[in-house]
Design a protein around this motif. Structure first.
Motif, PDB file in Angstrom:
ATOM      1  N   PRO A   1       0.834  -1.204   0.000  1.00  0.00           N
ATOM      2  CA  PRO A   1       0.000   0.000   0.000  1.00  0.00           C
ATOM      3  C   PRO A   1       0.870   1.255   0.000  1.00  0.00           C
ATOM      4  CG  PRO A   1      -0.094  -1.160   2.114  1.00  0.00           C
ATOM      5  CD  PRO A   1       0.747  -1.987   1.199  1.00  0.00           C
ATOM      6  N   PRO A   2       0.417   2.381  -0.491  1.00  0.00           N
ATOM      7  CA  PRO A   2      -0.882   2.641  -1.099  1.00  0.00           C
ATOM      8  C   PRO A   2      -1.008   2.018  -2.490  1.00  0.00           C
ATOM      9  CG  PRO A   2       0.539   4.545  -1.342  1.00  0.00           C
ATOM     10  CD  PRO A   2       1.287   3.572  -0.498  1.00  0.00           C
ATOM     11  N   SER A   3      -2.223   1.779  -2.912  1.00  0.00           N
ATOM     12  CA  SER A   3      -2.406   1.237  -4.240  1.00  0.00           C
ATOM     13  C   SER A   3      -3.732   1.718  -4.817  1.00  0.00           C
ATOM     14  CB  SER A   3      -2.303  -0.282  -4.179  1.00  0.00           C
ATOM     15  OG  SER A   3      -3.518  -0.881  -4.319  1.00  0.00           O
ATOM     16  N   VAL A   4      -3.664   2.134  -6.072  1.00  0.00           N
ATOM     17  CA  VAL A   4      -4.831   2.720  -6.722  1.00  0.00           C
ATOM     18  C   VAL A   4      -5.964   1.692  -6.814  1.00  0.00           C
ATOM     19  CG1 VAL A   4      -5.669   3.654  -8.903  1.00  0.00           C
ATOM     20  CG2 VAL A   4      -3.504   4.434  -7.993  1.00  0.00           C
ATOM     21  N   ILE A   5      -5.588   0.448  -7.129  1.00  0.00           N
ATOM     22  CA  ILE A   5      -6.603  -0.611  -7.257  1.00  0.00           C
ATOM     23  C   ILE A   5      -7.382  -0.759  -5.949  1.00  0.00           C
ATOM     24  CG2 ILE A   5      -6.869  -3.106  -7.467  1.00  0.00           C
ATOM     25  CD1 ILE A   5      -6.125  -2.370 -10.100  1.00  0.00           C
ATOM     26  N   LEU A   6      -6.678  -0.706  -4.816  1.00  0.00           N
ATOM     27  CA  LEU A   6      -7.357  -0.863  -3.524  1.00  0.00           C
ATOM     28  C   LEU A   6      -8.281   0.314  -3.247  1.00  0.00           C
ATOM     29  CD1 LEU A   6      -4.972  -2.324  -0.809  1.00  0.00           C
ATOM     30  CD2 LEU A   6      -6.933  -3.380  -1.908  1.00  0.00           C
ATOM     31  N   VAL A   7      -7.861   1.525  -3.654  1.00  0.00           N
ATOM     32  CA  VAL A   7      -8.713   2.697  -3.465  1.00  0.00           C
ATOM     33  C   VAL A   7     -10.034   2.481  -4.197  1.00  0.00           C
ATOM     34  CG1 VAL A   7      -8.974   5.147  -3.973  1.00  0.00           C
ATOM     35  CG2 VAL A   7      -6.793   4.290  -3.139  1.00  0.00           C
ATOM     36  N   ILE A   8      -9.939   2.025  -5.432  1.00  0.00           N
ATOM     37  CA  ILE A   8     -11.142   1.855  -6.236  1.00  0.00           C
ATOM     38  C   ILE A   8     -12.002   0.720  -5.690  1.00  0.00           C
ATOM     39  CG2 ILE A   8     -11.897   1.135  -8.530  1.00  0.00           C
ATOM     40  CD1 ILE A   8      -9.803   3.057  -9.590  1.00  0.00           C
ATOM     41  N   TYR A   9     -11.359  -0.353  -5.259  1.00  0.00           N
ATOM     42  CA  TYR A   9     -12.107  -1.455  -4.641  1.00  0.00           C
ATOM     43  C   TYR A   9     -12.839  -0.948  -3.399  1.00  0.00           C
ATOM     44  CZ  TYR A   9     -13.104  -5.811  -2.200  1.00  0.00           C
ATOM     45  OH  TYR A   9     -13.739  -6.830  -1.546  1.00  0.00           O
ATOM     46  N   ALA A  10     -12.127  -0.194  -2.566  1.00  0.00           N
ATOM     47  CA  ALA A  10     -12.715   0.305  -1.320  1.00  0.00           C
ATOM     48  C   ALA A  10     -13.950   1.149  -1.606  1.00  0.00           C
ATOM     49  CB  ALA A  10     -11.682   1.132  -0.555  1.00  0.00           C
ATOM     50  N   ILE A  11     -13.870   1.994  -2.641  1.00  0.00           N
ATOM     51  CA  ILE A  11     -15.011   2.848  -2.956  1.00  0.00           C
ATOM     52  C   ILE A  11     -16.179   2.009  -3.461  1.00  0.00           C
ATOM     53  CG2 ILE A  11     -15.801   4.654  -4.519  1.00  0.00           C
ATOM     54  CD1 ILE A  11     -12.903   5.770  -4.311  1.00  0.00           C
ATOM     55  N   MET A  12     -15.867   1.018  -4.298  1.00  0.00           N
ATOM     56  CA  MET A  12     -16.947   0.219  -4.882  1.00  0.00           C
ATOM     57  C   MET A  12     -17.694  -0.601  -3.841  1.00  0.00           C
ATOM     58  SD  MET A  12     -15.599  -1.137  -8.490  1.00  0.00           S
ATOM     59  CE  MET A  12     -17.230  -1.622  -9.033  1.00  0.00           C
ATOM     60  N   VAL A  13     -16.970  -1.152  -2.864  1.00  0.00           N
ATOM     61  CA  VAL A  13     -17.637  -2.017  -1.887  1.00  0.00           C
ATOM     62  C   VAL A  13     -17.885  -1.270  -0.574  1.00  0.00           C
ATOM     63  CG1 VAL A  13     -16.598  -4.055  -2.928  1.00  0.00           C
ATOM     64  CG2 VAL A  13     -15.529  -3.017  -0.941  1.00  0.00           C
TER      65      VAL A  13
END
Lengths: 439, 171
Positions: free
Chosen positions: A157-169
């Motif tokens: 971390p940090p990682s852009v993919i995780l940011v987007i996953y976090a927002i989606m779920v």
């Protein structure tokens, strides 16, 4: 026609458009608009899009993405990646395979300020590859190591993919970053072990390196204090709840900018390149986000995701079987599709299914654990044939190493990836432990 | 994650110099806004830490700034061809045909973004008429939406220009 059929038709149409070279974001946008119009009306679509793009871009949580990208670009342009590699090489160089290990160590540190795997691969391709080849490392082994090291950009971390996953779920980004920490470190550890084993079995691939004088070593170590300090500040601050991810990214960006200007490692040309690279990368991500917004609105209208989840639940399949099947499907998809688009497209369908499975854990824990599993699968997709993005990136830099050699160099690391995936699958505590401890 | 997949068109298509320059200047402006956002957030964090007094409404400034920056980034991405193209089945096609297909998709992109621009224009008029403002600082919403509409309209023009460039270079 029922909503489910319309949704499947939308999916199919979109995949055809993508296969015919339409941008992923635009394909989602077009398919989403048509489907939305069919299921509701043209005026409803117009009303939806009136302020949708603005509200999406003016989302506080998403504001972390351009800042993280800018932070990584500034670090790359001010030459911190090569400094990291030189410092790691000064300490590990004398071991057999030490320079390859230095790449992994440097990528691990760089991953803590950079949220992108392609950027990490590209920067180390330029900073470390010439050095490895000059020391007579096997070409495919060298490029493979860098392609795999690049995935640490998102695994740590940090990682852009995780940011987007976090927002989606709708999960807490900081918690996801915490959960990714131990699996991320495991990844670098496993890569180091892989290099050690490869170098022992085939010594000709990884020759020994001259040990360095002690004074020389410390000189290199001193050059990396800014990046280590900033990485600790950003990641530590986010973990400790001192600031939000957006604030952490802002602090890192400003700190890198000031240090770069003070040390004169960041001139006008470098700053300009950082900004233009940031612009291109950020815009690419947000075009995909814009397309996925309307496509997912269309999917929600069709009610297909709910029905799919209900169907799978009614079948009463074993939870681990379903989860393994979904992860396997992601590995397959990741091999032919862009990772970000893949997550944005499939998550609205798969996440309800996974949420309905019973692993005997809290819903939040399940969402975080699944996110980390997904992140690891994405990492594999970035290096696995036939379309490993990182492999393409490093191939574009290493003109004289054929693509097939790089894929062969990547293979032992993929074995290490699979072992790690199975470990986190069997022991969710590896991901969740730190979250429970800190949150 | 700049997905410049290796199998893409090796060189960005030619576009009129003025358009390319405008897109670049706009992107640099977006970068300046993003840096300003970072600076405001850092000052706010420092003030919170030192005097427990953050800048009021700092997150609103970050939101508006991010929206403006991202909209400003969009046209440059198209000029530099930063968007992802998955090249699984079409890599065997002759370059000229591939160029034609890409030109067609650029026209589709232009149409989509033109549509978004029209929608955002409507959104601008609505938020202007309803005097919609942000919660803490009471900053009007409409100028941000208007900037988005303008930027998307320019993006549509850029896409038409890249389509034209693709047709010319491969013909």
């Amino acid at each position: 026609m029922s909503g489910t059929w319309i949704a499947l038709l939308g999916f199919g149409g979109m995949l055809v458009l993508i296969a015919l070279r339409l941008h992923v974001g635009v394909a989602m946008f077009v398919a989403g608009c048509l489907g939305y119009m069919y299921l509701s009306s043209g005026s409803a679509l117009f009303a939806f899009l009136k302020t949708n793009a603005y509200n999406l871009f003016a989302n506080y949580t998403l504001s972390v993405i351009p800042l993280f990208i800018l932070m990584g670009a500034l670090a790359e342009q001010s030459g911190l990646s090569s400094a990291l590699f030189r410092a790691a090489a000064a300490f590990m160089g004398q071991v057999r395979g030490g320079l390859a290990m230095a790449v992994i160590a440097a990528c691990t540190a760089f991953g803590a300020i950079c949220g992108s795997s392609v950027a990490t691969t590209a920067t180390f391709g330029r900073a470390a590859l010439p050095e490895l080849l000059r020391n007579k490392y096997d070409g495919g082994f060298a490029t493979g190591t860098i392609a795999v090291g690049g995935t640490l950009g998102i695994l740590i971390p940090p990682s852009v993919i995780l940011v987007i996953y976090a927002i989606m779920v709708e999960q807490n980004i900081s918690h996801l970053f915490m959960a990714a920490f131990v699996p991320g470190l495991l990844a670098s550890l496993f890569y180091l072990v892989t290099i050690f084993l490869v170098a022992r079995r085939k010594p000709e691939m990884a020759p020994r390196h001259e040990p360095m004088a002690r004074g020389e070593r410390w000189k290199h170590a001193k050059a990396v204090w800014p990046v280590l300090l900033i990485a600790t500040l950003v990641v530590g601050g986010i973990y400790g709840g001192v600031f939000s991810p957006t604030e952490g990214a802002a602090v890192g960006t400003v700190a890198l900018l000031l240090i770069g200007l003070a040390q004169r490692s960041l001139g006008w040309a470098a700053l300009r390149t950082s900004i233009l690279n940031t612009a291109s990368t950020t815009a690419m991500i947000f075009v995909i986000l814009m397309g996925s917004e309307i496509f997912n609105a269309f999917l929600a209208l069709s009610q297909m995701p709910m029905q799919a989840a209900a169907l799978i639940t009614a079948l009463g399949l074993p939870p681990y079987g379903v989860l393994a099947a979904i992860l396997a499907l992601y590995i397959l998809l990741g091999a032919v599709m862009d990772e970000l688009a893949m997550i944005l497209l499939t998550l609205p369908v798969f996440f309800p299914i996974v949420s309905a499975l019973d692993f005997g854990m809290q819903p939040d824990d399940l969402a975080i654990w699944f996110g980390i599993l997904l992140l690891m699968v994405v990492g594999i997709g970035l290096t696995a044939p036939p379309i490993g993005l990182n492999v393409f990136v490093i191939s574009a830099i290493a003109k004289n190493v054929p693509l097939a050699r790089t894929y062969r160099g990547v293979l032992p690391f993929i074995a290490a990836d699979v072992v790690r995936l199975v470990l986190v699958l069997l022991f969710p505590g590896l991901a969740l432990g730190l979250v429970h401890l800190l949150a | 994650m700049d997905h410049t997949v290796a199998t893409q068109t090796p060189e960005p298509p030619r576009v009129p110099r003025l358009i390319a320059l405008a897109a670049k200047v706009l992107a640099m402006f977006g970068g300046a806004v993003a840096l300003a956002v970072a600076a405001v957030v850092v000052v706010s964090v420092l003030r919170r830490w030192l005097f427990s007094q953050p800048i009021p409404g700092d997150f609103e400034l970050a939101q508006i700034g991010t929206a403006v920056a991202v909209f400003a980034f969009l046209p440059y991405c198209q000029v530099a061809r930063g968007n992802i193209v998955v090249d699984t089945f079409t890599s065997t096609l002759p370059a000229r045909l591939r160029g034609r297909i890409d030109a067609l998709w650029d026209v589709v992109y232009a149409a989509a973004m033109g549509f978004v621009a029209v929608c955002l224009t409507r959104g601008t008029l609505d938020t202007f008429a309803s005097h919609e403002v942000s919660m803490v600082l009471r900053i009007p919403v409409w100028p941000g939406v208007a900037f988005g509409a303008l930027s998307c309209a320019f993006l549509a023009i850029v896409s038409l220009a890249t389509a034209h460039g693709l047709m010319r270079t491969r013909a």
